[in-house]
Design a protein around this motif. Structure first.
Motif, PDB file in Angstrom:
ATOM      1  N   GLU A 190       1.174  -1.265  -0.063  1.00 43.91           N
ATOM      2  CA  GLU A 190      -0.126  -0.101  -0.113  1.00 43.91           C
ATOM      3  C   GLU A 190       1.540   1.363   0.032  1.00 43.91           C
ATOM      4  N   GLN A 191       2.482   1.430   0.852  1.00 40.92           N
ATOM      5  CA  GLN A 191       2.702   2.589   0.502  1.00 40.92           C
ATOM      6  C   GLN A 191       4.050   2.425  -0.393  1.00 40.92           C
ATOM      7  N   ASP A 192       3.584   1.682  -1.326  1.00 35.13           N
ATOM      8  CA  ASP A 192       4.308   2.399  -2.950  1.00 35.13           C
ATOM      9  C   ASP A 192       4.353   2.467  -3.480  1.00 35.13           C
ATOM     10  N   ALA A 193       5.043   3.930  -3.939  1.00 38.01           N
ATOM     11  CA  ALA A 193       4.963   4.869  -5.137  1.00 38.01           C
ATOM     12  C   ALA A 193       4.916   4.279  -6.450  1.00 38.01           C
ATOM     13  N   MET A 194       5.635   3.203  -6.441  1.00 36.20           N
ATOM     14  CA  MET A 194       6.056   2.102  -7.870  1.00 36.20           C
ATOM     15  C   MET A 194       4.017   1.774  -8.489  1.00 36.20           C
ATOM     16  N   THR A 195       3.744   1.385  -9.276  1.00 41.28           N
ATOM     17  CA  THR A 195       2.601   0.740  -9.928  1.00 41.28           C
ATOM     18  C   THR A 195       2.328   0.399 -10.723  1.00 41.28           C
ATOM     19  N   ALA A 196       2.395  -1.129 -11.343  1.00 37.28           N
ATOM     20  CA  ALA A 196       3.419  -1.693 -12.481  1.00 37.28           C
ATOM     21  C   ALA A 196       2.202  -1.615 -13.258  1.00 37.28           C
ATOM     22  N   SER A 197       2.695  -1.475 -13.949  1.00 37.15           N
ATOM     23  CA  SER A 197       2.315  -1.670 -16.105  1.00 37.15           C
ATOM     24  C   SER A 197       1.960  -2.575 -15.932  1.00 37.15           C
ATOM     25  N   GLU A 198       0.638  -2.954 -17.014  1.00 37.01           N
ATOM     26  CA  GLU A 198       0.093  -4.105 -17.436  1.00 37.01           C
ATOM     27  C   GLU A 198       0.546  -4.229 -19.101  1.00 37.01           C
ATOM     28  N   ILE A 199       0.864  -5.745 -19.129  1.00 34.24           N
ATOM     29  CA  ILE A 199       1.328  -5.931 -20.528  1.00 34.24           C
ATOM     30  C   ILE A 199       0.777  -6.893 -20.593  1.00 34.24           C
ATOM     31  N   VAL A 200       0.289  -6.779 -22.172  1.00 34.74           N
ATOM     32  CA  VAL A 200      -0.644  -7.989 -22.359  1.00 34.74           C
ATOM     33  C   VAL A 200       0.371  -9.038 -23.138  1.00 34.74           C
ATOM     34  N   ASN A 201      -0.234 -10.210 -23.266  1.00 36.45           N
ATOM     35  CA  ASN A 201       0.599 -11.540 -23.169  1.00 36.45           C
ATOM     36  C   ASN A 201       2.179 -11.886 -23.232  1.00 36.45           C
ATOM     37  N   LEU A 202       1.777 -11.066 -21.648  1.00 35.28           N
ATOM     38  CA  LEU A 202       3.127 -11.572 -20.197  1.00 35.28           C
ATOM     39  C   LEU A 202       2.826 -13.221 -19.521  1.00 35.28           C
ATOM     40  N   LYS A 203       1.289 -13.806 -19.279  1.00 31.92           N
ATOM     41  CA  LYS A 203       0.910 -14.305 -19.436  1.00 31.92           C
ATOM     42  C   LYS A 203       2.250 -15.317 -19.466  1.00 31.92           C
ATOM     43  N   SER A 204       2.423 -15.743 -20.716  1.00 33.85           N
ATOM     44  CA  SER A 204       3.078 -16.856 -20.671  1.00 33.85           C
ATOM     45  C   SER A 204       4.767 -16.828 -19.877  1.00 33.85           C
ATOM     46  N   MET A 205       5.265 -15.750 -20.428  1.00 40.46           N
ATOM     47  CA  MET A 205       6.380 -15.321 -19.318  1.00 40.46           C
ATOM     48  C   MET A 205       6.060 -15.985 -17.788  1.00 40.46           C
ATOM     49  N   LEU A 206       4.402 -15.049 -17.329  1.00 43.60           N
ATOM     50  CA  LEU A 206       3.959 -15.741 -15.892  1.00 43.60           C
ATOM     51  C   LEU A 206       4.164 -17.411 -15.730  1.00 43.60           C
TER      52      LEU A 206
END
Length: 356
Positions: free
Chosen positions: A232-248
């Protein structure tokens, strides 16, 4: 014509020695933190001595009972064990320092210093591999280390580091800096000049222009409500990338690389097959920067060469392709063709070569 060169016998020996010593140091360090963090001493309460185990920096802990033969034995074993473990860690640290000098002299010290320090810090905070993995160009250091090769520096040079967050994971076991301040706090503990900007909170940049990008796979379905920050305290917000599911979804690839300072660097990256296919996929996207597309393609074939020639326990079989979207599976034949067809090898650009 061969386009990959193994490390020399000396370099291989250096890499093996430093990796084995590091694993010993790491296991002992984990044991030290788990068994001897904090302290143990006697505390007088109501005129009686009690053995007290301190478990955190604020003095929190618990009583182990009043002074008696049993608690005195616990006290002695704790302090003697702590001293012995600390001495062993000191010896292993000294050995690593000697081996680091050899790694620098042997030219196998590869991971840029800042990147190496950040990955070590993330590992210390217990989030590397558990919450975050290295994707993008820096992942190549994990693959070359495991393959016993040195990739051409033109393929690994970069001024950023991409970290993929598994938004399904929690920070329950993470270190205090990550839990309380998030990724930016951890980065600033390595280099205080790291800052985010309102327009791109997924990116932290230091005073030299080095960037850390935080990304995550687009949820399925895309409208699914999912966290965008590690804490909650983090200043960074993750950017959503399409087609990363295979990497995950790909198996995590764990290796020990070596930093420019000669010391080991823990690396956790996607399976190299996932990396190669995703990079080739990126190179085919019409909206991708042309310069990046060319580099993506070269990196894809370079990592495929490592797989085909040295990481042969990771075949491009039907089972391994199931994690990829249908539109990506057709890229496997294109990736492998130069390495199946002997004549095609001679046509590969010099950039695909692996440096001696």
């Amino acid at each position: 014509m061969e386009y990959s060169s193994a490390l020399s016998n000396l370099q291989s020996r250096q890499q093996i020695d430093i990796s084995q010593t590091y694993q010993s140091w790491r296991h002992l360090s984990e044991h030290y933190r788990a068994s001897y963090a904090g302290g143990m001493g006697w505390k007088s309460i109501g005129g009686k001595d009690y053995l007290y185990r301190v478990t955190n920096r604020t003095g929190g802990g618990r009583s182990l009972g009043p002074r008696a033969l049993a608690t005195e034995d616990i006290y002695e074993k704790f302090h003697s064990g702590k001293l012995k473990t600390k001495a062993r860690l000191k010896d292993l640290s000294a050995s690593l320092a000697i081996l680091a000098g050899g790694a620098r002299a042997g030219k196998i010290a590869r991971v840029p210093r800042l990147t190496a320090n950040i990955l070590r810090k993330l590992d210390e905070q217990n989030v590397l591999g558990r919450n975050l993995i290295v994707i993008g160009t820096n992942a190549a250091y994990a693959y070359e280390a495991a393959a016993g090769c040195l990739l051409d520096t033109g393929l690994t040079a970069t001024t950023d580091c991409d970290l993929m967050w598994d938004a399904r994971s929690t920070l329950r076991l993470a270190g205090p800096e990550m839990r309380n301040g998030g990724l930016l706090a951890v980065l600033q503990s390595v280099d205080k000049s790291f800052q985010t900007y309102n327009a791109s909170a997924f990116c932290a940049v230091n005073s030299s222009g080095f960037m850390i990008d935080l990304v995550k796979a687009t949820p399925i379905p895309p409208w699914k409500n999912e966290r965008s920050k590690l804490s909650e305290q983090d200043a960074m917000t993750a950017s959503e990338i399409v087609n990363l599911k295979s990497m995950l979804a790909s198996p995590k690839f764990v290796a020990t690389a070596i930093g420019e300072d000669g010391f080991p660097v823990p690396m956790v990256a996607p399976d190299p097959r996932a990396f190669a296919i995703y990079k080739l996929f990126l190179s085919s996207q019409s909206d991708r920067d042309p310069t990046k597309k060319d580099r993506d393609r070269r990196q894809a074939f370079a990592v495929t060469e490592l797989i085909e020639k040295r990481l042969t326990h990771l075949p491009f079989d039907n089972k391994s392709q199931l994690i990829f979207p249908v539109e990506m599976r057709g890229l496997v034949d294109e990736l492998r063709q130069p390495f199946i067809d002997g004549n095609g090898r001679d046509d590969l650009p010099d950039a695909f070569k692996i440096a001696p």
